[in-house]
Design a protein around this motif. Structure first.
Motif, mmCIF file in Angstrom:
data_model
loop_
_atom_site.group_PDB
_atom_site.id
_atom_site.type_symbol
_atom_site.label_atom_id
_atom_site.label_comp_id
_atom_site.label_asym_id
_atom_site.label_seq_id
_atom_site.Cartn_x
_atom_site.Cartn_y
_atom_site.Cartn_z
ATOM 1 N N ALA A 165 0.828 -1.211 0.000
ATOM 2 C CA ALA A 165 0.000 0.000 0.000
ATOM 3 C C ALA A 165 0.858 1.255 0.000
ATOM 4 O O ALA A 165 0.527 2.251 -0.655
ATOM 5 C CB ALA A 165 -0.929 -0.007 1.212
ATOM 6 N N GLY A 166 1.968 1.215 0.733
ATOM 7 C CA GLY A 166 2.869 2.363 0.743
ATOM 8 C C GLY A 166 3.467 2.636 -0.624
ATOM 9 O O GLY A 166 3.621 3.787 -1.031
ATOM 10 N N LYS A 182 2.045 1.968 -3.510
ATOM 11 C CA LYS A 182 0.996 2.556 -4.345
ATOM 12 C C LYS A 182 0.812 4.032 -4.022
ATOM 13 O O LYS A 182 0.668 4.863 -4.913
ATOM 14 C CB LYS A 182 -0.310 1.800 -4.134
ATOM 15 N N THR A 183 0.829 4.340 -2.732
ATOM 16 C CA THR A 183 0.709 5.737 -2.318
ATOM 17 C C THR A 183 1.852 6.569 -2.871
ATOM 18 O O THR A 183 1.675 7.695 -3.336
ATOM 19 C CB THR A 183 0.689 5.843 -0.782
ATOM 20 N N ARG A 184 3.055 5.986 -2.833
ATOM 21 C CA ARG A 184 4.237 6.684 -3.332
ATOM 22 C C ARG A 184 4.108 7.000 -4.815
ATOM 23 O O ARG A 184 4.418 8.087 -5.272
ATOM 24 C CB ARG A 184 5.469 5.804 -3.079
ATOM 25 N N SER A 207 6.357 -1.451 9.671
ATOM 26 C CA SER A 207 6.794 -0.695 8.494
ATOM 27 C C SER A 207 8.266 -0.309 8.538
ATOM 28 O O SER A 207 8.856 -0.008 7.500
ATOM 29 C CB SER A 207 5.952 0.584 8.352
ATOM 30 N N ARG A 261 -0.841 6.456 11.067
ATOM 31 C CA ARG A 261 0.190 7.329 10.509
ATOM 32 C C ARG A 261 0.047 8.738 11.062
ATOM 33 O O ARG A 261 1.050 9.384 11.390
ATOM 34 C CB ARG A 261 0.110 7.342 8.979
ATOM 35 N N PRO A 271 0.444 3.923 4.339
ATOM 36 C CA PRO A 271 -0.541 4.655 3.542
ATOM 37 C C PRO A 271 -0.986 5.940 4.222
ATOM 38 O O PRO A 271 -1.106 6.005 5.448
ATOM 39 C CB PRO A 271 -1.701 3.653 3.415
ATOM 40 N N ARG A 272 -1.245 6.961 3.441
ATOM 41 C CA ARG A 272 -1.603 8.267 3.989
ATOM 42 C C ARG A 272 -2.892 8.238 4.789
ATOM 43 O O ARG A 272 -3.077 9.021 5.722
ATOM 44 C CB ARG A 272 -1.731 9.287 2.847
ATOM 45 N N GLU A 273 -3.810 7.363 4.396
ATOM 46 C CA GLU A 273 -5.124 7.380 5.039
ATOM 47 C C GLU A 273 -5.171 6.617 6.355
ATOM 48 O O GLU A 273 -6.162 6.697 7.078
ATOM 49 C CB GLU A 273 -6.178 6.798 4.087
ATOM 50 N N LYS A 274 -4.117 5.882 6.708
ATOM 51 C CA LYS A 274 -4.155 5.107 7.951
ATOM 52 C C LYS A 274 -4.119 6.044 9.161
ATOM 53 O O LYS A 274 -3.244 6.896 9.260
ATOM 54 C CB LYS A 274 -2.983 4.125 8.015
#
Length: 557
Positions: free
Chosen positions: A160-161, A163-165, A267, A463, A457-460
């Motif tokens: 997921a990270g 993909k976010t990147r 992570s 984070r 991921p940004r939405e977690k």
């Protein structure tokens, strides 16, 4: 930037093709630690407990008086948005400061050194509503499944990270075509320069530009700029210490902290590999000992010991007696040792599960005041001293005639341990000039926020907690506070090297097996930009070539 802070690292994967078979069990997140976290999450009323480093009841009393001074009602259950709360704090607190009042600088004397222990790594947040169901799949499972679920969680975060990147890179390219795009790092440095020069009007204008292009929900750089802007604004208003104290009313619960820790460990390899390195080092060197006595300077919740207890239980011939002396900074209030004592009770229950003879002693006082007789070291036992990423909170020469760091190292030398393992955050925050410290902090936290951007991921929601309430609170203290109010005082591994040698220690290398397995963990389970290397018998760990953490092993001369 200090040379030691910019050490180039090379990620060197293990070449042995049989590594998977040899290292697999050791490289899993241990059953012990996962079960320990599960036990803590399921304890009654854990949601009412706060993170162990936070301020306690007497600081709440001070906060209450601060609100009364402002003519406001003390918020028993604050629900205001973090940044709205923060900005209002700037405005209100500044009204009661004399014109031109700025935070004290590092060279000024403060006669209340003990106040520092009340401020160590304070954490404050309103982020306490993450549903338990989100973590049940990851944490609340049987022992045998915890390994598999952690591995799956780690793999999902990594995917997921990535993909976010990729999405973020596309967004950045589009933004670069817009005229209003600015170099946030350059603007942050410019703002710090203007504040140092006393040009408040220009600094405020620069802050407005930074605010326009930063966001706590943007990419890694935008988030970094947002939280650095908070610190700069507090410093500009001269209200850093007031804001730092007032924000402590926004608490982070223990269960939220545990979940953030779980996500961070899944992570990022730094803490996991550190735990593995000193656990295995002690096990290898104490394999014939009948009693193992560990003195843990900065024990916190004791996350590092369940896997060690489990390993002792599996020792051929039966486990030795394990004594742990848990040492930490005292909590303000009527029960300064409550958190460490509770850690001891949890570890005792855990040792009982694995039939390991166990004894725990809690010590909560300023480390430099501890006497060797307080430690109750017994003849014939194997003695290991551990200090993991906490010595940076000890006062340096700025505040005492004899450095607290020197005094603690001298104490450890008197203990005459069989092994002393020290983990440090590799930064240089002891420089007297604010602008130099600010640049160093910008380099360090740029790597940290970039690392989180690439791996979570940004939405977690975890984070946000990591970036805002753990990393962000450190940055606020470092940027906005001076004198004894500033508790972030990290030193590079080269500076610590000098301190150790001067105190009468000789450095010893980690076992080859420890090094090889640590490198394998980096290369096998985590993002390719994490790097690990050996330099002058230090284990250096970092992100994209920048050393962030370092481990070393010592013995008395």
């Amino acid at each position: 930037m200090a040379e030691s802070s910019n050490q180039n690292l090379q990620n060197q994967p293990v070449s042995d093709s049989s590594a998977d078979n040899n290292y697999g069990d050791d490289c899993e997140y241990s059953d012990g630690t996962l079960r320990y976290i599960e036990q803590m999450l399921m304890e009654e009323e854990i949601d009412e407990q706060t993170h162990m480093l936070q301020e306690s009841l007497d600081l709440q009393a001070k906060e209450r008086s601060f609100y009364e001074l402002l003519g406001q009602k003390y918020p028993l259950s604050p629900t205001l948005d973090y940044d709205v709360y923060l900005r209002k704090g700037f405005d209100d607190a500044s009204k009661f400061l004399p014109s031109g009042n700025k935070n004290r600088h590092a060279g000024e004397t403060d006669t209340e050194e003990e106040e520092r222990s009340k401020k160590v790594a304070g954490v404050y947040t309103e982020f306490n509503d993450v549903p338990k169901e989100e973590f049940d799949y990851v944490v609340l499972t049987t022992v045998g499944e915890l390994k598999k679920k952690f591995e799956a969680y780690r793999a999902n975060l990594l995917e997921a990270g990535s993909k976010t990147r990729r999405r973020g890179c596309g967004t950045v390219k589009k933004q670069r075509n817009k005229e209003e795009t600015i170099d946030l790092r350059s603007h942050l440095i410019e703002c710090a320069q203007l504040i140092t020069a006393g040009d408040d009007q220009a600094a405020n204008e620069c802050l407005k530009q930074i605010r326009t292009h930063s966001s706590p929900l943007g990419d890694g750089l935008q988030r970094l700029a947002h939280y650095f802007a908070n610190g700069l604004e507090a410093r500009l208003a001269g209200t850093g210490s007031h804001i730092h104290k007032a924000l402590l009313s926004k608490r982070i619960t223990a269960s939220d902290y545990l979940r953030a820790y779980y996500t961070y460990t899944a992570s990022c390899p730094f803490h996991k590999v550190s735990i593995f390195a000193f656990n295995m080092s002690i096990l290898l060197k104490s394999e014939k000992a009948m009693t193992v006595h560990v003195l843990d300077f900065g024990i916190l919740y004791g996350f590092r010991w369940p896997s060690f207890i489990q390993s002792l239980a599996e020792r051929e011939g039966g486990p030795p007696k394990l004594r742990i002396t848990g040492i930490d900074f005292p909590q303000p209030g009527f029960r300064p040792g409550e958190r460490v004592e509770e850690t001891g009770r949890r570890l005792a229950r855990y040792a009982e599960m694995f039939n390991v003879p166990f004894e725990f002693k809690a010590i909560t006082q300023k480390w430099e005041t501890i006497k060797i007789e307080d430690l109750m070291i017994e003849e014939g036992e194997f003695v290991a001293v551990i200090c993991m990423f906490r010595a940076q909170y000890l006062p340096d020469e700025t505040f005492t005639e004899e450095s607290s760091r020197t005094m603690v190292l001298n104490l450890i030398r008197k203990i005459n341990p069989d092994i002393f393992i020290h983990g440090i955050v590799n930064v240089n925050y002891t420089m007297p000039l604010f602008l130099s410290r600010f640049r160093e902090a910008l380099y360090h936290y740029s790597a940290m926020y970039d690392m989180v951007e690439a791996t979570i991921p940004r939405e977690k929601p975890e984070r946000l907690l990591i970036e805002r309430d753990l990393i962000g609170s450190e940055a606020l203290n470092l940027i906005a506070c001076e004198g004894c109010e500033r508790v972030e005082r990290g030193e590079t591994y080269k500076l610590w090297q000098v301190r150790h040698l001067k105190a009468g220690f000789m450095q010893v290398p980690f076992e080859r097996e420890v090094i090889d397995r640590a490198k394998y963990m980096f290369s096998k389970f985590y993002h390719r930009e994490f790097v690990i290397d050996e330099t002058n018998e230090w284990i250096l760990m970092g992100w994209k070539g920048r050393t962030l953490y370092a481990l070393s092993c010592w013995q008395p001369v």
